[in-house]
Scaffold this motif. Structure first.
Motif, mmCIF file in Angstrom:
data_model
loop_
_atom_site.group_PDB
_atom_site.id
_atom_site.type_symbol
_atom_site.label_atom_id
_atom_site.label_comp_id
_atom_site.label_asym_id
_atom_site.label_seq_id
_atom_site.Cartn_x
_atom_site.Cartn_y
_atom_site.Cartn_z
ATOM 1 N N VAL A 315 0.860 -1.190 0.000
ATOM 2 C CA VAL A 315 0.000 0.000 0.000
ATOM 3 C C VAL A 315 0.893 1.236 0.000
ATOM 4 O O VAL A 315 1.879 1.306 0.747
ATOM 5 N N TRP A 316 0.546 2.180 -0.843
ATOM 6 C CA TRP A 316 1.242 3.476 -0.891
ATOM 7 C C TRP A 316 0.357 4.524 -0.222
ATOM 8 O O TRP A 316 -0.871 4.529 -0.407
ATOM 9 N N TYR A 317 0.999 5.395 0.536
ATOM 10 C CA TYR A 317 0.276 6.440 1.270
ATOM 11 C C TYR A 317 0.848 7.809 0.906
ATOM 12 O O TYR A 317 2.051 7.960 0.670
ATOM 13 N N ALA A 337 8.103 -2.829 -5.674
ATOM 14 C CA ALA A 337 6.918 -1.979 -5.638
ATOM 15 C C ALA A 337 7.272 -0.628 -6.256
ATOM 16 O O ALA A 337 8.263 -0.014 -5.867
ATOM 17 N N VAL A 338 6.478 -0.206 -7.224
ATOM 18 C CA VAL A 338 6.758 1.030 -7.947
ATOM 19 C C VAL A 338 5.503 1.892 -7.930
ATOM 20 O O VAL A 338 4.392 1.399 -8.169
ATOM 21 N N LEU A 339 5.680 3.157 -7.611
ATOM 22 C CA LEU A 339 4.610 4.156 -7.679
ATOM 23 C C LEU A 339 5.003 5.182 -8.727
ATOM 24 O O LEU A 339 6.086 5.760 -8.649
ATOM 25 N N THR A 340 4.145 5.375 -9.723
ATOM 26 C CA THR A 340 4.415 6.322 -10.802
ATOM 27 C C THR A 340 3.416 7.466 -10.711
ATOM 28 O O THR A 340 2.202 7.240 -10.679
ATOM 29 N N TYR A 352 5.598 10.409 1.030
ATOM 30 C CA TYR A 352 5.104 9.167 0.448
ATOM 31 C C TYR A 352 5.634 7.994 1.264
ATOM 32 O O TYR A 352 6.836 7.909 1.532
ATOM 33 N N THR A 353 4.741 7.116 1.632
ATOM 34 C CA THR A 353 5.081 5.981 2.488
ATOM 35 C C THR A 353 4.704 4.697 1.788
ATOM 36 O O THR A 353 3.580 4.571 1.271
ATOM 37 N N LEU A 354 5.653 3.774 1.751
ATOM 38 C CA LEU A 354 5.385 2.419 1.268
ATOM 39 C C LEU A 354 5.191 1.522 2.481
ATOM 40 O O LEU A 354 6.060 1.459 3.350
#
Length: 1463
Positions: A315-317, A337-340, A352-354
């Motif tokens: 989960v990304w926050y 885990a990648v957030l774009t 931003y928190t993983l």
């Protein structure tokens, strides 16, 4: 008109008026009369209401009763008029019941028509009878008295019947005869709740579990049935259906309800009992991006141990969990885990928190992302951000936004608000810029969807538009709520009235917003609105002593109970009121709002002084005091400036509300910071500048304080001190104590007491001398270093104290409640005569005398805490503690208190088991301060070992049990620092076993019988399939290819047989783009499962088989049995081969290269051969042109090496080769790409054949020794290396090379050093071959052969035997003649050189070679120009030699003049 006629008409009018009043009083119509079945009754009833009797006297004196003609009613108008009959608007009549409600009502009434009994039958017959009587046209003769009597009888009979048929005497409220019972079921099973309800009219049943259940809207989940007062609700259960279900029965007489609990249990999971360890590596750092760019954040996640099919939750926050959208894309590959973030905007800035959740706990990592604002024109402001819509109504919405961090070269003058009308067409909502960051937009079209954006403007220009808001629909909030939720059951009747009354007064008219730009009014609609609905007029009054009211919206009334007024005079007072209107007219005015002053909202006050603290080499922590006078604070903007400049740069582009870490600073640079607050009204004044701070890692802490003596003995003293107020930006790691002696008032030098840092604020200084005075000082240490020493203590004498039992210290309280409190203390700093073995805690009310102290417990307490219960709420108490050792009980400690026994609004710790079965304790606190932290303890000892618990703090604190067991039993407490003692505790007992059972039930993955497999079917079709052991009817499958969801269509066909658990996906053929990973993702309630198949590596072979099978099925024409491919022969010939079948003599076979057909007269046509259904193309055959071109450039080969062979293949042969088969039956094609990967594959195979070289052999020549090996074919891409005893064999004497297919190493003039082991490595870039040879064993034979050949050649090689001097001196003007003797067999070639340039025979130089032995040179009339270095060069095939000499030409006269000058 006669008296009889007048009386008759009067009676008839009275009868008609009374009948209409009764009809209005008792009239209630159910929806049955709206159905098609009731058209006659309705028509008859309406006819009855509008028909009257007229009695007419005939010429004969007889009275004839006739029906009067139907009166013509005025056509209904929908124009709204005021009291002066002026048209003020148009009112749309509103049908008060929705179509869904009416349809449901009709269906319900049709069901109930057989159950309503005598009441319905009687009322229907009554209406039909009356209608028929009204419709009958009778002409009869009757007297006046008879007519009056009949009318009276008919009226009395109607009254009597209606009184008997009063519905109130037949109806009663609902009653549950059989109530629904609670049930416990497994997840995936169905459960049915039954109940029996009595009541009349028949009650309607509604079900809810916190929210109303609409069984028709969710038919896949719920099934509701009602038959003969027996009702049931069937639920297809998953874990989230655990709840209390309420069954409500409702009719016009009242309501009854019953409750049943449903518990849904989960099953077993393979990973039960496995403790997962999560490690996050390759972490993303603090990131910086610009608006419009795309930014990716990623981390690699390692989960140990690896459990098949188990995947963590990733989960990304950004403050809240992020959901995928067009701006946010998340990807989880199983390892990374990648957030774009697509098209960055300032709104994307933040922390931003993983978070990686597993059954054993979770791990997190966070870093800040900064987004730089994009400004194309210098000086214009940055775009606003966070545009939102509020309070949407039929024609009105409030748009809000946040001001940008950068105003540009001048202050922001205001903002333009744009709304999107149509597609990509924006219209400005305000003509004049507004300064307040909140604007009401009016004039919207009801039912239309809108999006908004905002632009800032200053003197330099207009900014970029902000990111658009979410879409909002202009509609009534009640309609929006009705659309979102299920419709309520029908519980009453619909009354239809013929006329709408004038609407009532609006209520609660208030001013919700008042600025200098606008005023917003809000009110509640009147209770009396009619079925058409109402609209509103707004009136204002200037407070100036007049009573004149002015209507604001004269043109058209508004529909929404909201209105914005513009163009009011700033600083003036106004009062407002509202009127309602509909087709019946304009209602009375509401109560006025009272005096409202039009003025600007207050700007926030400047924040307090900022404090900048060092953090890292590129960041600084900035904290500040909050603005004291501020309303609706949005946040704060921080700016920084390098000392000595006046250039301020924003540190954040999104408002923040707490201490902020400013990143991206330059190491070693001196910065100052300032802060400004922002709310909807605008920006505050900037705070004062902070003190300058150098950007470096955290600094050393401040000085400790208060060094005091706590105990003394004859050879030691116990010291205590206070921690420094400033920790230097990092945690204190320990302390160092220094001491010095004091004699006669004179202090000595300082010495260190401890060499390892102390972790407490006390120390036992040992090995001191009795009756000697000492002074002490303390220094603190953190990650940056050691602080300056504290102030020295007073001179302290080392002598024994006489205290027998020590006194506890450090009393404090936690968990203060109305009836209890927890008291904690620290042990004494010394033991006294013997160690302390327990404590006694005493308590009394603060107002009581000393004699009122009483012990809290009787037995000694060996712990350093005690929970005191039985307190009185609101009373104050004091406490003290006494220690005990072998000498007895000591004196009490210092008094703690008074402590008020009062429970603060604090939540208690509770235990939670989440969906993944993770057991944790949760403590939430809403009173967190800046710098507050959650500190967890077990049995009131701070938890430092994280092996049992993992603690995270996000919107509260959660302590997660890593591997819960009986070792975790005990009392857990949590304290919030920097607060007024907010704390709570939870005692974990044997209930842990129950929690473990719940955790077990929450873990239930979907088991697979078979992992995904693939098989080839006839026609070349491909089947991917798997089978699960069990699943429910709610199980869903997601088909994925290379992380992209695929759906059924032309290419893919899916099938899921839930009864057998077989999941299938079919493809007609395999294409090149189908290489990758196919995945089935299953979701069955809370259970999940994944299976994948990777088609990489052998994919090409599978594709060929699929294509071949499909081709065999599709065609019955000439075709390829084996498609075009290559092979390399042992002779290194590269062949393109294919096999053909079903061909005839007339079948046309065509070859092409790069789409160009190879004709019969082309040179490449000679390379094509056909034999027994096999076609061959020899690429390296007859490459004549290339050979000729290369022979021109190639140097002649060495005499002892054979010439090179013809090349087999070159890059000239690269291309796409195709073969076509055609005849009247059909055609086929085969292709081979000899480019890139295809060419490399051919070369690799060619090198494999080449690498089958011969063993190394030795050959002696007259020049030395040659080591060589023969390969089948040599290509220029081969790399050959020679080594001698492990070292590279290359020098001026030793050289390697290639001639034709021979690889050689030549050792010229060999010596003893050239003995040893030689190896040859052949490498083609992928594979290699190594050959080794030991020359030591064959050295003597090879060396002797070399010497023999060298001696033989030396006898025959060309030589200058003699006759030439070394130096010749000759006078200028004379002739020189020299002759040299030459030997060689065969006869050598002779030439002469001067200064290394060959001479040509002429009149000056005469060159001769006579008798193959004598070579002469004659120089006529020499001059000084003929001086130089000459050589006689002889050469034959065995060698070359040169006889060199020097010629010096002099002038005698010049020589004499030189000697005279010397004298």
């Amino acid at each position: 008109m006669s008296a009889s006629l007048q009386v008759t008409q009067k009676l008839q009018h009275q009868h008609q008026h009374q009948h209409e009043e009764k009809q209005q009083k008792h009239l209630y119509e159910s929806s049955y009369y709206l159905s098609s079945k009731s058209s006659v009754s309705k028509q008859s009833f309406s006819t009855f209401k509008t028909t009257s009797h007229i009695s007419v006297k005939t010429e004969k004196g007889q009275e004839v009763v006739k029906l009067s003609p139907l009166p013509k009613r005025a056509k209904r108008t929908y124009l709204a008029m005021d009291k002066d009959k002026e048209v003020i608007g148009y009112v749309i009549p509103v049908f008060r019941a929705s179509h869904d409600v009416v349809r449901g009502l009709m269906e319900a009434q049709e069901e109930e028509v057989t159950e309503e009994g005598i009441n319905y039958v009687a009322m229907r017959n009554l209406f039909v009878r009356e209608a028929r009587e009204a419709m009958e046209v009778k002409v009869e003769k009757k007297t006046r008295s008879k007519h009056v009597r009949e009318s009276a009888e008919r009226l009395e009979m109607s009254r009597t019947f209606r009184k008997k048929m009063n519905p109130d005497s037949l109806t009663h409220r609902p009653e549950f005869i059989v109530k629904p019972r609670g049930q416990t079921v497994w997840e995936g099973k169905d459960v049915k709740l039954h109940c029996t309800v009595a009541g009349w009219p028949k009650p309607r049943i509604a079900y809810k579990n916190n929210v109303l259940i609409d069984a028709k809207a969710h038919s896949e989940k719920y099934t509701a049935e009602s038959n003969y007062n027996m009702h049931s609700l069937e639920i297809k259960c998953d874990f989230f259906d655990t709840a209390k279900y309420h069954a409500s029965a409702l009719n016009v007489k009242g309501e009854a309800s019953a409750v049943a609990s449903v518990v849904v249990k989960d099953g077993f999971s393979p990973e039960h009992g496995v403790t997962f360890e999560t490690t996050i590596i390759d972490k993303f750092e603090v990131a910086f991006g610009s608006e419009g760019e795309t930014l990716s954040l990623g981390c690699t996640v390692i989960i140990y141990p690896t459990v098949k099919k188990y995947q963590p939750e990733v989960v990304w926050y950004r403050n809240v969990p992020l959901k995928p959208s067009k701006w946010v894309h998340t990807h989880w590959s199983g390892e990374r885990a990648v957030l774009t973030l697509a098209h960055l905007n300032k709104e994307d800035e933040g922390m931003y928190t993983l978070r990686v959740n597993t059954k054993s706990g979770y791990d997190t990592y966070a870093a800040y992302v900064f987004v730089k604002a994009d400004v194309e024109v210098e000086g214009v402001p940055v775009a606003p951000l966070d545009v939102r819509c509020h309070d949407a109504n039929k024609d009105y919405v409030v748009v809000t936004w946040k001001q940008p961090a950068v105003e540009g070269s001048s202050s922001i003058l205001g903002y333009y608000i744009d709304c999107e009308v149509g597609t990509h067409h924006w219209a400005r909502c305000n003509e004049v810029p507004v300064k307040y960051a909140r604007f009401p937009v009016t004039g919207l079209v009801e039912g239309r969807s809108y999006v908004f954006r905002v632009r800032a403007v200053n003197k330099a220009g207009v900014s970029h538009p902000s990111r658009v808001s979410e879409a909002v629909v202009a509609m009534d909030p009640s309609d929006r709520a009705r659309l979102r939720g299920p419709s309520a059951p029908w519980t009453g009747m619909i009354k239809f009235t013929e006329e709408d009354p004038t609407p009532g007064e609006p209520t609660d008219v208030v001013v919700t917003e008042a600025t200098k730009s606008y005023v917003v009014l809000a009110w509640k609609p009147p209770a009396q609105r009619g079925h058409e609905g109402v609209m509103y007029y707004i009136e204002k009054q200037r407070i100036s002593g007049t009573d004149t009211w002015q209507r604001v919206n004269t043109g058209m009334p508004v529909k929404s109970p909201r209105f914005a007024l513009f163009d009011l005079a700033e600083g003036k007072s106004y009062s407002f009121r509202v009127r309602c209107c509909n087709s019946a007219g304009v209602g009375e005015a509401s109560e006025s709002t009272g005096e409202v002053i039009v003025g600007d909202k207050l700007l926030p006050s400047a924040p307090g002084n900022p404090v900048a603290t060092r953090n890292t080499d590129t960041s600084v922590v900035v904290s500040w005091g909050a603005s004291k006078d501020v309303q609706h604070l949005v946040g704060y903007y921080i700016e920084c400036s390098v000392v000595g400049t006046d250039v301020w740069m924003p540190c954040n582009n999104k408002p923040v509300r707490q201490t902020f870490v400013c990143h991206g600073l330059i190491t070693g640079t001196n910065y100052v910071f300032k802060v400004k607050a922002v709310n909807a009204a605008g920006y505050s004044q900037s705070s004062p500048n902070s003190d300058a701070v150098v950007v470096q890692a955290a600094i050393v802490p401040g000085k400790p304080t208060g060094v005091t003596l706590q105990e003394a003995f004859k050879d030691y003293m116990v010291l205590g001190w206070n921690a420094p107020a400033n920790n230097g930006g990092a945690d204190i790691r320990g302390y160092f104590v220094d001491y010095r002696t004091v004699k006669g008032g004179v202090a000595g030098k300082w010495h260190e007491m401890n060499h390892q840092a102390l972790t407490t604020t006390s120390y036992k200084a040992e090995n001191l001398k009795e009756r000697l005075f000492y002074q002490f000082q303390v220094r603190a240490v953190n990650m940056a270093g050691v602080s300056k020493p504290s102030l020295p203590s007073a001179p302290l004498e080392c002598k024994e104290w006489t205290i027998t039992v020590p006194v506890p210290v450090g009393l404090h309280v936690l968990e203060v409640r109305d009836t209890s409190v927890v008291v904690l203390w620290e042990p004494p700093v010394f033991d006294g005569r013997s160690p302390v073995n327990g404590y006694y805690l005493d308590v009394k009310e603060a107002s009581a005398g000393e004699e009122c102290w009483k012990g809290v417990h009787e037995k000694v307490n060996k712990m350093k805490y005690m929970k005191v219960t039985g307190l009185k709420g609101g009373a104050s108490y004091v406490f003290h503690v006494r220690a005990q050792n072998l000498a007895g009980v000591g004196k009490p400690s210092a008094v703690l208190g008074p402590i008020l026994a009062q429970t603060r609004p604090t939540k208690e710790i509770y235990v939670d088991v989440d969906d993944d079965g993770v057991i944790s304790m949760v403590f939430e606190c809403s009173e967190m301060m800046a710098g507050s932290e959650f500190v967890w303890s077990k049995n009131y000892k701070e938890i430092t070992d994280t092996s049992r618990l993992t603690i995270i703090s996000e919107r509260g604190s959660r302590a997660i049990f890593n591997s819960p067991s009986l070792e975790d039993l005990g009392t857990f407490s949590c304290v919030v620092t920097n607060t007024d003692g907010i704390s709570s505790s939870y005692t974990l007992t044997e209930e842990l076993k129950r929690l473990l059972d719940i955790s077990h039930d929450h873990k239930f993955p979907i088991p697979f019988k078979n992992e995904m497999a693939m098989e080839l079917l006839e026609k070349g079709r491909v089947r991917f399939w798997t089978q699960v052991e069990k699943c429910t009817s709610n199980c869903q499958v997601e088909y994925v290819f290379n992380d992209v969801i695929i759906s059924q269509g032309k290419k893919y066909t899916m099938n899921f047989d839930k009864s057998s658990g077989i999941i299938e996906m079919f493809m007609d053929s395999l294409e090149v783009t189908d290489e990758g990973t196919f995945t089935f993702n299953l979701v069955d309630g809370k259970a999940k499962g994944t299976t994948s198949l990777v088609l990489i590596g052998d994919f090409r072979e599978l594709q060929k088989k699929s294509e071949f099978a499909r081709a065999e099925w599709v065609r019955k024409q000439p075709h390829f049995v084996e498609y075009l491919d290559f092979s390399v022969t042992p002779e290194c010939d590269v062949l393109l081969k294919c096999k053909i079948g079903n061909v005839r003599p007339e079948t046309e076979i065509t070859w092409s290269k790069d789409c160009i057909e190879i004709a019969e007269d082309d040179e490449d046509a000679k390379k094509i051969e056909r034999q027994d259904g096999e076609l061959t193309f020899n690429i390296g055959k007859w490459v004549i042109k290339q050979e000729k071109q290369k022979e021109k450039k190639r140097k002649p080969p060495a005499e002892d090496v054979p010439p090179p062979p013809r090349p087999k293949i070159s890059k000239h042969d690269a291309g796409v080769y195709e073969v076509f088969l055609r005849d009247e039956r059909g055609k086929d094609k085969s292709t081979f790409s000899l480019t890139d990967a295809g060419y490399q594959a051919v070369m690799n195979e060619l090198f494999r054949v080449i690498n089958s070289s011969s063993e190394i052999k030795v050959l002696s020549t007259e020049h030395g020794i040659v080591l060589y090996s023969t390969v089948t074919y040599y290509h220029e891409d081969l790399r050959v290396g020679w080594l001698h005893d492990g070292k590279i064999a290359a020098s001026e004497r030793v050289k390697s090379g290639v001639t034709g297919d021979q690889l050689w190493l030549k050792i010229n003039e060999p010596t003893e050093k050239d003995k040893g082991k030689y190896s040859m490595d052949i490498f083609d870039g992928k594979d290699g071959v190594k050959r080794a040879f030991d020359l030591t064993g064959q050295w003597e034979e090879a060396f002797e052969e070399f010497q023999r050949l060298a001696a033989a050649i030396a006898e025959r090689r060309a030589r200058v035997v003699g006759g030439l001097p070394d130096v010749v001196a000759i006078q200028e003007g004379k002739s020189l003649n020299l002759t040299g003797n030459v030997w060689g067999e065969p006869v050598p070639e002779v030439s002469w050189t001067k200064n290394e340039k060959e001479l040509v025979s002429d009149d000056h130089f005469k060159l001769k070679f006579e008798h193959n032995k004598f070579a002469s040179i004659t120089i006529a009339a020499v001059s000084t120009a003929d001086s130089g270095k000459y050589a006689l060069v002889v050469k034959n095939k065995y060698g070359t030699e040169a006889g060199e000499f020097t010629v010096s030409v002099y002038n005698p006269e010049e020589e004499e003049s030189k000697e005279e000058k010397k004298d």
